[in-house]
Design an enzyme around this catalytic site. Structure first.
Site, PDB file in Angstrom:
ATOM      1  N   THR A   1      26.874  40.108  32.216  1.00 30.93           N
ATOM      2  CA  THR A   1      28.235  40.581  32.555  1.00 30.93           C
ATOM      3  C   THR A   1      29.222  39.486  32.157  1.00 30.93           C
ATOM      4  O   THR A   1      29.636  39.417  31.008  1.00 30.93           O
ATOM      5  CB  THR A   1      28.366  40.936  34.055  1.00 30.93           C
ATOM      6  OG1 THR A   1      27.900  39.856  34.842  1.00 30.93           O
ATOM      7  CG2 THR A   1      27.593  42.190  34.380  1.00 30.93           C
TER       8      THR A   1
ATOM      9  N   THR B   1      18.132  37.504  44.927  1.00 28.88           N
ATOM     10  CA  THR B   1      18.514  36.821  43.716  1.00 28.88           C
ATOM     11  C   THR B   1      19.537  37.640  42.978  1.00 28.88           C
ATOM     12  O   THR B   1      19.867  38.731  43.360  1.00 28.88           O
ATOM     13  CB  THR B   1      17.290  36.639  42.798  1.00 28.88           C
ATOM     14  OG1 THR B   1      17.758  36.168  41.551  1.00 28.88           O
ATOM     15  CG2 THR B   1      16.566  37.948  42.587  1.00 28.88           C
TER      16      THR B   1
ATOM     17  N   ASN C   1      37.989  34.902  37.275  1.00 26.47           N
ATOM     18  CA  ASN C   1      37.962  35.817  38.405  1.00 26.47           C
ATOM     19  C   ASN C   1      39.301  36.440  38.740  1.00 26.47           C
ATOM     20  O   ASN C   1      39.364  37.438  39.465  1.00 26.47           O
ATOM     21  CB  ASN C   1      37.361  35.124  39.625  1.00 26.47           C
ATOM     22  CG  ASN C   1      35.867  35.013  39.450  1.00 26.47           C
ATOM     23  OD1 ASN C   1      35.196  36.028  39.336  1.00 26.47           O
ATOM     24  ND2 ASN C   1      35.367  33.798  39.373  1.00 26.47           N
TER      25      ASN C   1
END
Lengths: 407, 407
Positions: free
Chosen positions: A156, A194, A402
């Site tokens: 991603t 995870t 972000n």
């Protein structure tokens, strides 16, 4: 940004009984191979561990259910990137089931033999039409273990594919192989689980499923569950271990050698996530020793590794060790005697007996902080337990990535 | 950066029996009034609460000791900025004691009537020569309650002075006054304590010291202990309440009115820290309701308020509500039924029954996120308790400020 050079191995091995297929579904944007299918030959076993986030994504719920339910054994892992299918309510669950059903029809198997996985943005409906349209291609391209295609396909915000492998030489001279890929860069603080990690082995392990599950849990604790980029535990974390059993029998003492090698692969995959942490310019190992318990050692490690002030100091290569000390001091420990605490930075003593080390100089501290790879060693002086946590720094690029991720 | 306009009141009132003095000590850089002394008339009382960081600074240790030890009552609070005197070992303690002794000599009192406070960089020795040289001036300038000078004097990375006051009208028509200042911008996540906060009142409170201490603890929980900029608890947090008793008697039901007003002052001071949070562009209230316990409500609020991914989405004004949902999901709650969770953003419903609200539109979400003041309301659907936590966003300026702070 990422730390150091890429570590994806050029020589990722084939795993007998394990195949990979990829397709372009155009889930988030066109022209990218964003759909990965992994096929396990009949007779394979699968162990998995999933996120503990209460808002676990629909595919996590379905994968967990199918892992338990699949009487005939799991056969296919279907992974899409670009959309997490999380926070999508009943429609999300329906979409995850439908993905399995559609793929099962193409592959000619029970839909419960198919496990779905998704990663990407949270809260948007999965574009089912595009995903389903790409399933046949993913199935048709199932061929050799094309780990590179799988590693690229599941990325991603990752800037690099992540892979690792080991060969285990058994006591009789035969060998078995372990190989795997992972993805992850942000929303990384796996909790008893995870990010996405897929590991396969041809080993014919002479252990029950429960012992296999327990082995996976053990190696995950010291690998994927010991890393943090930003303290945010994802809704979609999953780590799967496929055991095709088509290779040599592994039993007795060789099981330990196998577990060590498996741990090495898992740790390399986990560390690759940190090296590729969003905006990362530093690769940092926080070693906590002389703790009363493992939990305590891990709590101190994570408190330091999560501290925005420690992370910005790391980014600035500023030997502002007071921030490390402050983070240790606010960790959830009972009765910490600060006079017993010592801290070193890449071997340079910075804190002794709770205060600045007598031998410390700003020049030595700055030199240590300027390194791209750092070990912060914290000795608590109150026990025998230790733990290692891996993390990255907090840079402008982390904020940029972000603040812009969805747009 | 800071959110909205400055809120320092132009009309901060005098508190009878409470005086303020300032001086230039040149602790970090010259030409700044970085030394503040607050004097309480004889007969005053003092309540205090301090950081729970295990590495609490030398002045915190000495202030706590002197607060307990001072038989004749506390008389002077000596505050320096530019250096935290934390992580400084035995020398730091010696310096804190010496500060009290030197000032006591000038003021002609017992050194235990002097409480030291420091704020600034951690781990560097206090420049005692310069500090001591400035003490006489600080003493000589002790005059009226110059709150503005005090508020400016205690700033570090703060961009604004912070003050608040209330008048309490008693049932007999008389009034008492509460006023105070605070500082703080980064390393803000007070734990059962606060950043530096100094509040004084002329009220003649008809309660024992233990009840006074308890009152301070109560109001601190819902004010200073309900804010976070960056989850890092400082080594030097302290909040002091001086009660000179030179005003009207406060007893009976008026004590409750006093406590409410004191809570208002504390909350305004705490919120001013968030508005001036390092790099802050948003002022965010996280309201958690329908929790099983207050602790649980606070834990969810802090998890959301600490999340780097939520904070960067706030900075970007990106209605990436999946990150809020993911943060709620990883909060340390037992058995959270996500189907019972609902979340609103400035009144816009974004999550219902654990998934995206049917009425939600990206346009409405983006409009709400663009506001400078935001309320994230989280309904857990499992109890009656609620809590509010205040926080700021995570911006490029936060990284810049903290990567450059020492240089």
């Amino acid at each position: 940004m990422a730390v150091g050079h890429s570590t994806f191995p050029a020589d990722m091995p084939e795993i007998a009984g394990f195949r990979i297929g990829v397709a372009e579904a155009g889930i988030k944007k066109p022209g990218r191979r964003d759909l990965v299918v992994m096929a396990l030959d009949a007779g394979s076993r699968l162990a998995g561990t999933f996120t503990r986030n209460a808002f676990c994504a629909a595919p996590v719920q379905v994968a967990r259910e199918h892992l338990k339910a699949s009487v005939a054994g799991p056969r296919y892992l279907v992974v899409n990137t670009g959309n997490a299918n999380a926070g999508t309510g009943p429609q999300g669950l329906q979409d995850a089931y439908a993905t399995c059903e559609q793929f099962a029809e193409i592959a000619g198997c029970d839909s419960r033999a198919v496990l779905p996985f998704s990663t990407g943005v949270i809260g948007e409906p999965l574009p089912m039409e595009r995903l389903i349209a790409a399933l046949p291609t993913a199935f048709e391209t199932l061929g050799h273990s094309d780990w590179s295609a799988a590693a690229h396909g599941i990325m991603t915000t990752d800037t690099r594919p992540k892979g690792s492998w080991r060969e285990v030489v058994l006591s009789n001279g035969e060998t078995v192989t372990i190989a795997g890929v992972s993805k992850g860069s942000g929303m990384i603080c796996p909790n008893m689980a995870t990010m996405l990690g897929y590991v396969a082995t041809d080993a014919d392990l002479a252990i029950e499923q429960s012992a296999l599950d327990a082995m996976l849990q053990r190696v995950v604790v010291t690998s994927f569950n010991s890393i943090t980029v930003d303290s945010d535990t994802s809704t979609n974390d999953a780590c799967m271990l496929a055991v095709t059993g088509q290779g040599s029998r592994v039993e007795g003492d060789d099981l330990l050698a196998f577990e060590v090698a498996l741990g090495d692969v898992m740790l390399e995959l986990a560390q690759a996530i940190i090296r590729d942490g969003e905006g990362a310019t530093k690769f940092v190992t926080v070693e906590v020793s002389e703790a009363r318990s493992l939990e305590e050692a891990r709590a101190v490690g994570f408190t330091v590794a999560h501290s925005p002030l420690v992370k910005t100091a790391l980014y600035a290569s500023d030997a502002n060790w007071g921030r490390i000390l402050a983070a240790v001091g606010r960790a959830p420990l009972e009765d910490l005697d600060v006079d017993g605490v010592a801290i070193t930075l890449n071997g340079i003593s910075i804190v002794e007996q709770g205060g600045r080390a007598a031998s410390y100089t700003e020049a030595a501290g700055s030199k240590a902080m300027a390194e791209e790879e750092l070990v912060i060693a914290i000795h608590l002086g109150r026990g025998q337990q230790k733990a290692r946590i891996w993390t990255s720094d907090l840079s402008h690029d982390y904020v940029t990535i972000n603040a812009d991720y969805r747009s």
